[in-house]
Design a protein around this motif. Sequence first.
Motif, PDB file in Angstrom:
ATOM      1  N   ASP A  87       0.856  -1.190   0.000  1.00 27.93           N
ATOM      2  CA  ASP A  87       0.000   0.000   0.000  1.00 27.93           C
ATOM      3  C   ASP A  87       0.893   1.242   0.000  1.00 27.93           C
ATOM      4  O   ASP A  87       0.805   2.083   0.890  1.00 27.93           O
ATOM      5  CB  ASP A  87      -0.951  -0.011   1.210  1.00 27.93           C
ATOM      6  N   TYR A  90       2.357   2.436   3.268  1.00 31.58           N
ATOM      7  CA  TYR A  90       1.493   2.489   4.460  1.00 31.58           C
ATOM      8  C   TYR A  90       1.329   1.081   5.055  1.00 31.58           C
ATOM      9  O   TYR A  90       0.443   0.824   5.852  1.00 31.58           O
ATOM     10  CB  TYR A  90       0.147   3.145   4.138  1.00 31.58           C
ATOM     11  N   VAL A 127       1.985   5.245  11.148  1.00 28.58           N
ATOM     12  CA  VAL A 127       0.875   4.401  10.706  1.00 28.58           C
ATOM     13  C   VAL A 127       0.532   3.412  11.828  1.00 28.58           C
ATOM     14  O   VAL A 127       1.021   2.278  11.837  1.00 28.58           O
ATOM     15  CB  VAL A 127       1.255   3.656   9.403  1.00 28.58           C
ATOM     16  N   HIS A 130      -2.306  -0.294  11.691  1.00 26.93           N
ATOM     17  CA  HIS A 130      -1.937  -1.611  11.166  1.00 26.93           C
ATOM     18  C   HIS A 130      -0.434  -1.624  10.890  1.00 26.93           C
ATOM     19  O   HIS A 130       0.168  -0.582  10.663  1.00 26.93           O
ATOM     20  CB  HIS A 130      -2.691  -1.885   9.868  1.00 26.93           C
ATOM     21  N   PHE A 175     -10.444  -1.194   1.220  1.00 27.30           N
ATOM     22  CA  PHE A 175      -9.997  -1.386  -0.168  1.00 27.30           C
ATOM     23  C   PHE A 175     -10.836  -2.432  -0.916  1.00 27.30           C
ATOM     24  O   PHE A 175     -10.481  -2.850  -2.003  1.00 27.30           O
ATOM     25  CB  PHE A 175      -8.523  -1.821  -0.183  1.00 27.30           C
ATOM     26  N   PHE A 193      -7.644  -2.542   5.971  1.00 31.51           N
ATOM     27  CA  PHE A 193      -7.152  -2.080   4.660  1.00 31.51           C
ATOM     28  C   PHE A 193      -6.726  -3.323   3.867  1.00 31.51           C
ATOM     29  O   PHE A 193      -7.485  -4.287   3.809  1.00 31.51           O
ATOM     30  CB  PHE A 193      -6.062  -1.018   4.860  1.00 31.51           C
ATOM     31  N   GLN A 197      -2.003  -5.667   5.550  1.00 31.24           N
ATOM     32  CA  GLN A 197      -2.009  -4.637   6.605  1.00 31.24           C
ATOM     33  C   GLN A 197      -2.853  -5.089   7.802  1.00 31.24           C
ATOM     34  O   GLN A 197      -3.953  -4.557   8.037  1.00 31.24           O
ATOM     35  CB  GLN A 197      -2.536  -3.311   6.042  1.00 31.24           C
ATOM     36  N   ARG A 227       2.379  13.081  11.246  1.00 36.14           N
ATOM     37  CA  ARG A 227       1.036  12.980  10.650  1.00 36.14           C
ATOM     38  C   ARG A 227       0.542  11.582  11.009  1.00 36.14           C
ATOM     39  O   ARG A 227       1.235  10.597  10.785  1.00 36.14           O
ATOM     40  CB  ARG A 227       1.145  13.174   9.142  1.00 36.14           C
ATOM     41  N   ASP A 229      -1.743   8.520  10.632  1.00 34.12           N
ATOM     42  CA  ASP A 229      -2.580   7.836   9.651  1.00 34.12           C
ATOM     43  C   ASP A 229      -3.821   7.216  10.319  1.00 34.12           C
ATOM     44  O   ASP A 229      -3.721   6.651  11.418  1.00 34.12           O
ATOM     45  CB  ASP A 229      -1.732   6.726   9.013  1.00 34.12           C
ATOM     46  N   VAL A 230      -4.941   7.303   9.637  1.00 35.32           N
ATOM     47  CA  VAL A 230      -6.246   6.834  10.157  1.00 35.32           C
ATOM     48  C   VAL A 230      -6.348   6.905  11.682  1.00 35.32           C
ATOM     49  O   VAL A 230      -6.612   5.917  12.369  1.00 35.32           O
ATOM     50  CB  VAL A 230      -6.662   5.432   9.640  1.00 35.32           C
ATOM     51  N   GLU A 288      -5.047  12.407  10.728  1.00 32.18           N
ATOM     52  CA  GLU A 288      -5.861  12.088   9.554  1.00 32.18           C
ATOM     53  C   GLU A 288      -7.080  11.348  10.092  1.00 32.18           C
ATOM     54  O   GLU A 288      -7.024  10.155  10.365  1.00 32.18           O
ATOM     55  CB  GLU A 288      -5.099  11.196   8.568  1.00 32.18           C
ATOM     56  N   HIS A 348      -2.104  12.412  -1.664  1.00 34.99           N
ATOM     57  CA  HIS A 348      -1.768  11.188  -2.402  1.00 34.99           C
ATOM     58  C   HIS A 348      -2.933  10.203  -2.503  1.00 34.99           C
ATOM     59  O   HIS A 348      -2.763   9.125  -3.051  1.00 34.99           O
ATOM     60  CB  HIS A 348      -0.577  10.507  -1.717  1.00 34.99           C
ATOM     61  N   ASP A 349      -4.079  10.555  -1.938  1.00 38.41           N
ATOM     62  CA  ASP A 349      -5.217   9.636  -1.929  1.00 38.41           C
ATOM     63  C   ASP A 349      -6.350  10.044  -2.871  1.00 38.41           C
ATOM     64  O   ASP A 349      -7.322   9.310  -3.005  1.00 38.41           O
ATOM     65  CB  ASP A 349      -5.810   9.533  -0.508  1.00 38.41           C
ATOM     66  N   ARG A 447      -5.211   4.979  -6.857  1.00 38.33           N
ATOM     67  CA  ARG A 447      -4.627   6.295  -6.606  1.00 38.33           C
ATOM     68  C   ARG A 447      -3.297   6.521  -7.311  1.00 38.33           C
ATOM     69  O   ARG A 447      -2.612   7.507  -7.057  1.00 38.33           O
ATOM     70  CB  ARG A 447      -4.475   6.471  -5.087  1.00 38.33           C
ATOM     71  N   ARG A 451       0.215   9.764  -8.157  1.00 38.98           N
ATOM     72  CA  ARG A 451       1.490   9.381  -7.536  1.00 38.98           C
ATOM     73  C   ARG A 451       2.591   9.174  -8.568  1.00 38.98           C
ATOM     74  O   ARG A 451       3.620   8.557  -8.269  1.00 38.98           O
ATOM     75  CB  ARG A 451       1.289   8.095  -6.736  1.00 38.98           C
TER      76      ARG A 451
HETATM   77  C1  NOJ Z   1      -4.542   6.741   4.744  1.00 35.38           C
HETATM   78  C2  NOJ Z   1      -3.406   6.964   3.806  1.00 35.38           C
HETATM   79  O1  NOJ Z   1      -3.396   8.311   3.409  1.00 35.38           O
HETATM   80  C3  NOJ Z   1      -3.619   6.025   2.638  1.00 35.38           C
HETATM   81  O2  NOJ Z   1      -2.730   6.275   1.598  1.00 35.38           O
HETATM   82  C4  NOJ Z   1      -3.494   4.616   3.144  1.00 35.38           C
HETATM   83  O3  NOJ Z   1      -3.803   3.721   2.087  1.00 35.38           O
HETATM   84  C5  NOJ Z   1      -4.453   4.343   4.297  1.00 35.38           C
HETATM   85  N1  NOJ Z   1      -4.468   5.404   5.263  1.00 35.38           N
HETATM   86  C6  NOJ Z   1      -4.074   3.074   5.020  1.00 35.38           C
HETATM   87  O4  NOJ Z   1      -2.883   3.262   5.723  1.00 35.38           O
END
Ligand code: NOJ
Length: 573
Positions: A87, A90, A127, A130, A175, A193, A197, A227, A229-230, A288, A348-349, A447, A451
Motif C-alpha cells: 500500500d 502504508y 501508521v 496496522h 480497499f 485495509f 495490513q 502525521r 494515519d487513520v 488524519e 496522495h489519496d 490512486r 502518484r
Molecule cells: C490513509 C493513507 O493516506 C492512505 O494512503 C493509506 O492507504 C491508508 N491510510 C491506510 O494506511
Amino acid sequence: MTRTQNPSVDGRPAPPRQPDDREAFPSGNATWWRQAAVYQVYPRSFADADGDGLGDLPGVTSRVGYLAELGIDAVWLSPFYPSQLADGGYDVADYRDVDPKLGTLDDFDDMVRALHAHDIRVIVDIVPNHTSDQHAWFRETLDSEPGSPARDRYIFRSGRGEAGAEPPTDWVSTFGGSAWEQVADGQWYLHNFAVEQPDLNWSNPEVRADFVRTLRFWSDRGVDGFRIDVAHMLTKDMTEPLLSRAELDALPLDGQHPLIDRDDVHEVYAEWRAVFNAYDPPRTAVAEAWVDAARVPLYARAESLGQAFNFELLEADFDAEQFRRIVSDNLALAELSGSSSTWVLSNHDVVRHATRYGLPHPPRADSGRPALKHGNEWLLSGGVTPALDRAGGLRRARAATLFLLGLPGSAYLYQGEELGLHEVADIADEHRQDPTFFRSPGIDKGRDGCRVPIPWSSTGTSFGFGEGGAHLPQPAWFASSAVDVEERLPHSTLTLYRRALNLRSELQTDEQLEWMDTGRNEVLRFARPNGWQVVTNFGTEPFELDRADVVLASDDAPLGIVPGETTVWLAPA
Ligand code: NOJ
C-alpha cells in the motif's frame, strides 16, 4: 552532526541522548505549525538519486534548494520505512528504520539536516492502525498458537460455520473484499485495509509502549512533527458477539461505535501528547481522521494530537457558497479546539484538484461526494474523454489555491500541485500498483494517477526524476509542466506558488478573517485584521474591484478587475 549514534568517549557506548543534546530546530518556536505551509513529499515519486526507478531520501536532499525556493515551512514525508509496498509504504515492516530501497538512517539524518538548514521543518507519517504482514510481530503470529501473546498484538478470531471456514463477520475492508484473512491454522485476522495490513490490537499495552518508543526515536532524530494515519480507527471494542456490518452501520458515530472514532482513542493521544511536550519545542501532530466535522476538535485539542486535517475543501466543488460555508464552519471548529484550521485541496489519496475542477460536477445525489474517487466515470474510460477541461480545471485550481493560501491556518500542499499537474488517468492496468485497483477489482482505478513521479526537466530520462526510469509511467504531456520549463515562465503555476508562498508570511500574522460584502453570490472577499484581502471570483463574469492595487493574481487580471475563476490578493492599503 550525524544523529545515528551518540558521541562516545574511550570506546565506551555513549549514554542515551538526553533532552538537552537534542537538535532543537534552529529558529524554533512552539507555535510554528499554526499557519505553516506544509508540502507533502511522497518519497517514492519525488526524486530518485540512485537511479533504481524509485524515489529516495537522498533524492529529497538533492531537491532541498527547490523546496527552499518554493517558500514552504515544512515537509511532510509519507512513509519511507521498510515496506513491501503493498500500500505504497502504508504497510510498515519496521517503524524505526528506513527502507533500504529509499536509503539509510544516515540518509534520513542528512535530509533532516539539509531541510533544517533552510528553516524547513520535518513531519513524518506514523501508521499505527496496522503494520505490514512482514513486520516481525506479525511474522511471529504465524508461528504462534491461537490465544498466544504474539497473536494478542493483532486481532485474531475464530471463523464461523463448519470448521470456522467463514470469516468471523461480514465486515468489508476499505480497499474492498472481506476485512478478514485466514491463516494456516484456521484463525482469521482483521485488516481494515489491504490483506498485507493486519490491524493492531490497541488494547495491548505492548503495542502502546512500542509506538511511544517510535515517537521518541524520530523526535530524538530531530523530527518536528507527525502525521497520524487513520487516527480515528486505532481503538476497537471487539467484545463478542461481534456485530454484523448492517448493525454497525446503523449505530451512531458518537464516540461509542465499536470500530470508528471511539472516545477512548484519546487516551492513546494523551499519552503521546505527554511525549511530544517533553521536547522543546514540543513535537506537533496532525490527525488524519475522517470523522464528523463536529468531532474533529477532539483530535485537534492541545491535550490530544493538537491539529487535525479538515478535508472539506478537498471534497467541495469549485463553488463560492460551499467554500464560504466550509471556511466559516472550520474557523469556528478551530476556535472550539484552540488549534488552527488546516486546508487541503490535494493529497496522495485523491484525484488532483486541477483534474477534479476540470470535470463536470458529479451527480451528488447518490454519493454526495465530488470526483474524489478514482473510479469515477472519467477515469474508468481510461482518461480519454472530451469531458476533461484541462485549461479550465487548472485555472480553477490556481484560483482555489490562492484562496486557500490566504486563509488563516495551515495549508497542506501535495507535491506536483505547484506545477499544476493533472491526474495521470491512462496508466495501463499492468503498471498499476494501488491495492484499491486490485481489490475493487479493477473498478476503482486506484490512486496511482496522482502518484506518478515528478517531472523535473522537460527532456531526459524520466523527465529528470532519475537515471533509471520511473516506477509509474509518466505521460508525454509532463514535458510542458516540468520544473525547468515552469521556473522560466512568469505566468506558470510554479511561479504563482513561489510568489504566493513567499508573500504568505506577511498575510499570516493573525488567525482571523472577516467576510466582506461583494454584492455577488459567486464572488467571495475576505479581509485579515492586518489589512490583507483576498477576492475570489468563482463565476465567469468579471468582477469590478474598488481598488487597483492587486499584489498577486491567480491569472491575468486587468487593472481593477477580477476576471472569472480568478483570485487576487490585495495588500494593506
Ligand atoms: C490513509 C493513507 O493516506 C492512505 O494512503 C493509506 O492507504 C491508508 N491510510 C491506510 O494506511
